[in-house]
Design a protein around this motif. Structure first.
Motif, PDB file in Angstrom:
ATOM      1  N   VAL A   1      76.999 -57.206  -7.465  1.00  0.00           N
ATOM      2  CA  VAL A   1      77.143 -58.856  -7.298  1.00  0.00           C
ATOM      3  C   VAL A   1      78.490 -59.459  -7.532  1.00  0.00           C
ATOM      4  O   VAL A   1      79.390 -58.556  -7.959  1.00  0.00           O
ATOM      5  N   ILE A   2      78.375 -60.646  -7.222  1.00  0.00           N
ATOM      6  CA  ILE A   2      79.857 -61.116  -7.666  1.00  0.00           C
ATOM      7  C   ILE A   2      79.752 -62.007  -8.724  1.00  0.00           C
ATOM      8  O   ILE A   2      78.942 -63.055  -9.155  1.00  0.00           O
ATOM      9  N   ALA A   3      80.542 -61.542  -9.594  1.00  0.00           N
ATOM     10  CA  ALA A   3      80.555 -62.303 -11.088  1.00  0.00           C
ATOM     11  C   ALA A   3      81.707 -63.252 -11.018  1.00  0.00           C
ATOM     12  O   ALA A   3      82.807 -63.206 -10.599  1.00  0.00           O
TER      13      ALA A   3
ATOM     14  N   SER B   1      74.404 -59.318 -15.876  1.00  0.00           N
ATOM     15  CA  SER B   1      73.089 -59.580 -16.715  1.00  0.00           C
ATOM     16  C   SER B   1      73.443 -59.268 -18.306  1.00  0.00           C
ATOM     17  O   SER B   1      73.137 -60.372 -18.832  1.00  0.00           O
ATOM     18  N   SER B   2      74.473 -58.611 -18.526  1.00  0.00           N
ATOM     19  CA  SER B   2      74.707 -58.287 -20.065  1.00  0.00           C
ATOM     20  C   SER B   2      75.574 -59.380 -20.437  1.00  0.00           C
ATOM     21  O   SER B   2      75.567 -59.665 -21.639  1.00  0.00           O
ATOM     22  N   ALA B   3      76.182 -60.202 -19.545  1.00  0.00           N
ATOM     23  CA  ALA B   3      77.063 -61.237 -19.917  1.00  0.00           C
ATOM     24  C   ALA B   3      76.783 -62.509 -19.122  1.00  0.00           C
ATOM     25  O   ALA B   3      77.564 -63.183 -18.914  1.00  0.00           O
ATOM     26  N   ASP B   4      75.277 -62.641 -19.046  1.00  0.00           N
ATOM     27  CA  ASP B   4      74.745 -63.946 -18.400  1.00  0.00           C
ATOM     28  C   ASP B   4      74.885 -65.485 -18.883  1.00  0.00           C
ATOM     29  O   ASP B   4      75.030 -66.182 -18.625  1.00  0.00           O
ATOM     30  N   ASP B   5      75.589 -65.241 -20.511  1.00  0.00           N
ATOM     31  CA  ASP B   5      76.017 -66.481 -21.016  1.00  0.00           C
ATOM     32  C   ASP B   5      77.308 -66.819 -20.724  1.00  0.00           C
ATOM     33  O   ASP B   5      77.936 -67.809 -21.183  1.00  0.00           O
ATOM     34  N   LYS B   6      78.211 -66.077 -20.197  1.00  0.00           N
ATOM     35  CA  LYS B   6      79.621 -65.952 -20.025  1.00  0.00           C
ATOM     36  C   LYS B   6      79.762 -65.980 -18.651  1.00  0.00           C
ATOM     37  O   LYS B   6      81.038 -66.566 -18.238  1.00  0.00           O
ATOM     38  N   VAL B   7      79.059 -65.476 -17.694  1.00  0.00           N
ATOM     39  CA  VAL B   7      79.496 -65.272 -16.401  1.00  0.00           C
ATOM     40  C   VAL B   7      78.328 -65.679 -15.409  1.00  0.00           C
ATOM     41  O   VAL B   7      77.198 -65.586 -15.925  1.00  0.00           O
TER      42      VAL B   7
END
Length: 265
Positions: A126-128, A206-212
């Motif tokens: 995915v594109i973060a 997904s592990s950083a969905d609150d930041k990216v």
């Protein structure tokens, strides 16, 4: 038969029965212990070291805890890094018991050092982007914008090879501001705002969905990553290592991987 002889016969039978009952009970008790041990598993207790691709960092911490709970006496320690770094460690003789990479190519180069690999999961790119996707990135072609700071993994890293493949297929030319040693380093650059976007695995975003934010790449333009797991021939805990690798394909382990966003192998 005289009464005295009859009494002696009855007494003898009673004594024989008294001896046989405890023996029979002992005979039943040992299999019961064996069944109990079998229910808990016959895997020998061991301290296992597993070399694992950095994109497995979060999910393997959960999987390791679950494995230790189901296998008392066994401790699993993970060493996370880019797959190419893990391969180098194996070649240098690093003490470890099993290996899980983010691609089959890296694993295949270690055929003389490992047992037969098993694919335990799949992933996709995915594109973060920075939180809120302020640059309105919608697809791969947007990454060619020279005003954007795009970070990629180095081409020697599996995710870097996958990134090069998907960008090349869409004829998108990207000049990254940096090329990182693993996918977590790419994600970190985006999280910290040091890059506007980067190509990472879906599970990492997904592990950083609150930041990216994660921008989906269509299947026709995407690349699928395979995760093979194998024992290492230099392991001093070969049976325990084989049991752990086999466990990664069980329903319990697969549920943990699915819950973390990994795809079915």
């Amino acid at each position: 038969m005289p009464a005295t002889a009859a009494r002696r016969r009855v007494l003898a039978l009673a004594l024989t029965a008294a001896v046989l009952v405890p023996l029979t009970a002992c005979g039943d008790e040992e299999p019961a212990k064996d069944r109990k041990a079998g229910a808990a598993g016959t895997t020998p207790a061991a301290d296992l070291t597993v070399l694992a691709a950095s994109s497995l960092t979060d999910v393997f911490k959960t999987a390791g805890a679950a494995y230790e709970k189901d296998h008392p006496g066994t401790k699993v320690t993970f060493s996370f890094a880019g797959s190419q770094e893990l391969a180098a460690q194996v070649r240098q003789g690093a003490p470890a018991d099993a290996l899980v990479t983010a691609d089959t190519k890296t694993m295949d180069t270690l055929a003389s050092d490992t047992g037969t690999p098993t694919i335990i999961a799949k992933n996709r790119l995915v594109i973060a982007t920075t939180e809120g996707n302020p640059h309105k990135i919608d697809d791969l072609k947007d990454l060619a914008d020279t005003k954007l700071k795009v970070v990629l993994a180095a081409p020697q890293v599996p995710v870097g090879r996958y990134s090069k493949k998907v960008l090349g297929a869409q004829q998108v030319k990207v000049k990254p501001v940096s090329e990182e040693p693993n996918v977590r380093a790419v994600l970190s650059k985006v999280e910290l705002g040091e890059a506007d976007a980067g190509l990472v695995y879906q599970t990492d975003a997904s592990s950083a969905d609150d930041k990216v934010d994660a921008v989906t790449i269509p299947d026709a333009q995407n690349a699928i990553a395979d995760y093979p797991a194998a024992t290492l021939k230099t392991s001093k805990n070969s049976k325990a290592a084989a049991a752990f690798v086999a466990w990664l394909s069980t329903p319990a382990a697969q549920k943990i991987l699915r819950d973390a966003g990994f795809q079915q192998p």
